[in-house]
Design a protein around this motif. Structure first.
Motif, short mmCIF file in Angstrom:
data_model
loop_
_atom_site.label_atom_id
_atom_site.label_comp_id
_atom_site.label_asym_id
_atom_site.label_seq_id
_atom_site.Cartn_x
_atom_site.Cartn_y
_atom_site.Cartn_z
N MET A 120 0.88 -1.63 -0.23
CA MET A 120 0.60 0.27 -0.05
C MET A 120 0.93 1.50 0.27
SD MET A 120 -2.71 0.72 2.88
CE MET A 120 -3.19 -0.22 3.26
N LYS A 121 0.22 2.07 -0.89
CA LYS A 121 1.62 3.35 -0.91
C LYS A 121 0.62 4.56 0.14
CE LYS A 121 2.01 3.15 -6.12
NZ LYS A 121 2.27 3.80 -6.97
N ASN A 122 2.02 5.64 0.65
CA ASN A 122 1.05 5.98 2.09
C ASN A 122 2.09 7.43 1.64
OD1 ASN A 122 3.50 5.88 3.68
ND2 ASN A 122 2.81 3.78 3.15
N LYS A 123 1.66 8.66 2.27
CA LYS A 123 2.46 9.86 2.04
C LYS A 123 3.07 10.03 3.57
CE LYS A 123 -0.61 11.41 -1.47
NZ LYS A 123 -1.67 12.53 -1.42
N ILE A 124 3.65 8.97 4.50
CA ILE A 124 3.79 8.89 6.44
C ILE A 124 5.03 9.88 5.83
CG2 ILE A 124 4.98 8.54 7.72
CD1 ILE A 124 3.30 5.08 7.04
N GLU A 125 5.92 9.59 4.82
CA GLU A 125 7.11 10.56 4.90
C GLU A 125 7.49 12.01 4.44
OE1 GLU A 125 11.76 9.69 2.62
OE2 GLU A 125 10.47 8.22 2.01
N ILE A 126 6.57 12.16 3.47
CA ILE A 126 5.92 13.37 3.32
C ILE A 126 5.55 14.09 4.16
CG2 ILE A 126 4.69 14.57 1.60
CD1 ILE A 126 5.11 12.61 -0.36
N TYR A 127 4.31 13.78 5.19
CA TYR A 127 3.53 14.18 5.97
C TYR A 127 4.62 14.88 7.23
CZ TYR A 127 -0.43 14.83 3.59
OH TYR A 127 -2.12 14.75 2.65
N ARG A 128 5.39 13.28 7.87
CA ARG A 128 6.43 13.16 8.49
C ARG A 128 7.91 14.39 8.55
NH1 ARG A 128 11.31 10.72 8.90
NH2 ARG A 128 11.21 9.69 6.82
N ARG A 129 8.08 14.63 7.37
CA ARG A 129 9.49 15.81 6.75
C ARG A 129 8.87 16.59 7.59
NH1 ARG A 129 14.14 13.50 4.92
NH2 ARG A 129 14.42 11.83 4.33
N GLU A 130 6.82 16.56 6.81
CA GLU A 130 6.49 18.79 6.63
C GLU A 130 6.53 19.33 8.22
OE1 GLU A 130 2.62 18.47 4.88
OE2 GLU A 130 3.63 18.30 2.95
N LEU A 131 6.19 18.23 9.08
CA LEU A 131 6.46 18.26 10.92
C LEU A 131 7.77 17.96 10.93
CD1 LEU A 131 3.44 16.37 11.40
CD2 LEU A 131 3.71 19.16 11.39
N MET A 145 10.20 15.77 11.60
CA MET A 145 9.56 14.41 12.85
C MET A 145 10.66 13.55 11.93
SD MET A 145 6.17 13.15 13.85
CE MET A 145 5.49 13.94 14.47
N THR A 146 11.35 12.68 12.95
CA THR A 146 11.97 11.50 12.44
C THR A 146 10.79 10.57 12.34
OG1 THR A 146 12.67 11.13 14.99
CG2 THR A 146 13.89 12.66 14.20
N GLN A 147 11.45 9.28 11.94
CA GLN A 147 11.40 8.53 11.97
C GLN A 147 10.97 7.87 13.39
OE1 GLN A 147 13.85 6.02 9.81
NE2 GLN A 147 12.19 6.23 7.64
N GLN A 148 11.96 8.10 14.56
CA GLN A 148 11.68 7.42 16.04
C GLN A 148 10.40 8.81 16.55
OE1 GLN A 148 13.45 4.86 17.39
NE2 GLN A 148 11.88 5.13 19.48
N ASP A 149 10.82 9.55 15.90
CA ASP A 149 9.70 10.51 17.14
C ASP A 149 8.03 9.91 16.27
OD1 ASP A 149 11.23 12.16 17.67
OD2 ASP A 149 11.30 13.60 15.93
N LEU A 150 8.35 9.65 15.19
CA LEU A 150 6.43 9.11 15.13
C LEU A 150 6.25 8.06 15.80
CD1 LEU A 150 4.23 9.56 13.37
CD2 LEU A 150 5.17 8.66 11.07
N VAL A 207 5.42 2.14 18.23
CA VAL A 207 5.50 1.28 18.00
C VAL A 207 6.65 1.57 17.51
CG1 VAL A 207 3.47 0.33 16.12
CG2 VAL A 207 5.33 2.45 15.05
N SER A 208 7.49 0.41 16.67
CA SER A 208 8.95 0.64 16.61
C SER A 208 9.81 1.40 15.03
CB SER A 208 9.84 -0.52 16.43
OG SER A 208 9.29 -1.83 14.79
N ARG A 209 10.96 1.95 15.06
CA ARG A 209 11.38 3.06 14.23
C ARG A 209 11.50 1.85 12.85
NH1 ARG A 209 16.75 3.16 12.00
NH2 ARG A 209 16.66 4.74 10.95
#
Length: 69
Positions: free
Chosen positions: A1-12, A14-19, A25-27
């Motif tokens: 499944m495609k998603n925009k997680i990285e796009i929205y995370r970077r806009e904020l 936010m690191t992968q660990q932060d999210l 959940v784990s990084r």
């Protein structure tokens, strides 16, 4: 499944660990989600969307497999 997680995370900024910490959940899970290797549970999808102040459909792109009749 495609998603925009990285796009929205970077806009904020936010690191992968932060999210990962925000949705409990784990990084590695966030990495797998961003790469499309893992489909989240509906609850995890909801929590991620909440972090970004979006609805699930804005974050995750559902693609149908084959014809549905």
């Amino acid at each position: 499944m495609k998603n925009k997680i990285e796009i929205y995370r970077r806009e904020l900024n936010m690191t992968q660990q932060d999210l990962a910490e925000k949705v409990n959940v784990s990084r590695q899970t966030i990495i797998s989600l961003e790469r499309g290797r893992y489909n989240p549970s509906i609850m995890l999808a909801y929590l991620i969307a909440q972090v970004f102040h979006k609805n699930i459909e804005q974050v995750f792109i559902f693609e149908e497999e084959g014809d549905v009749e």
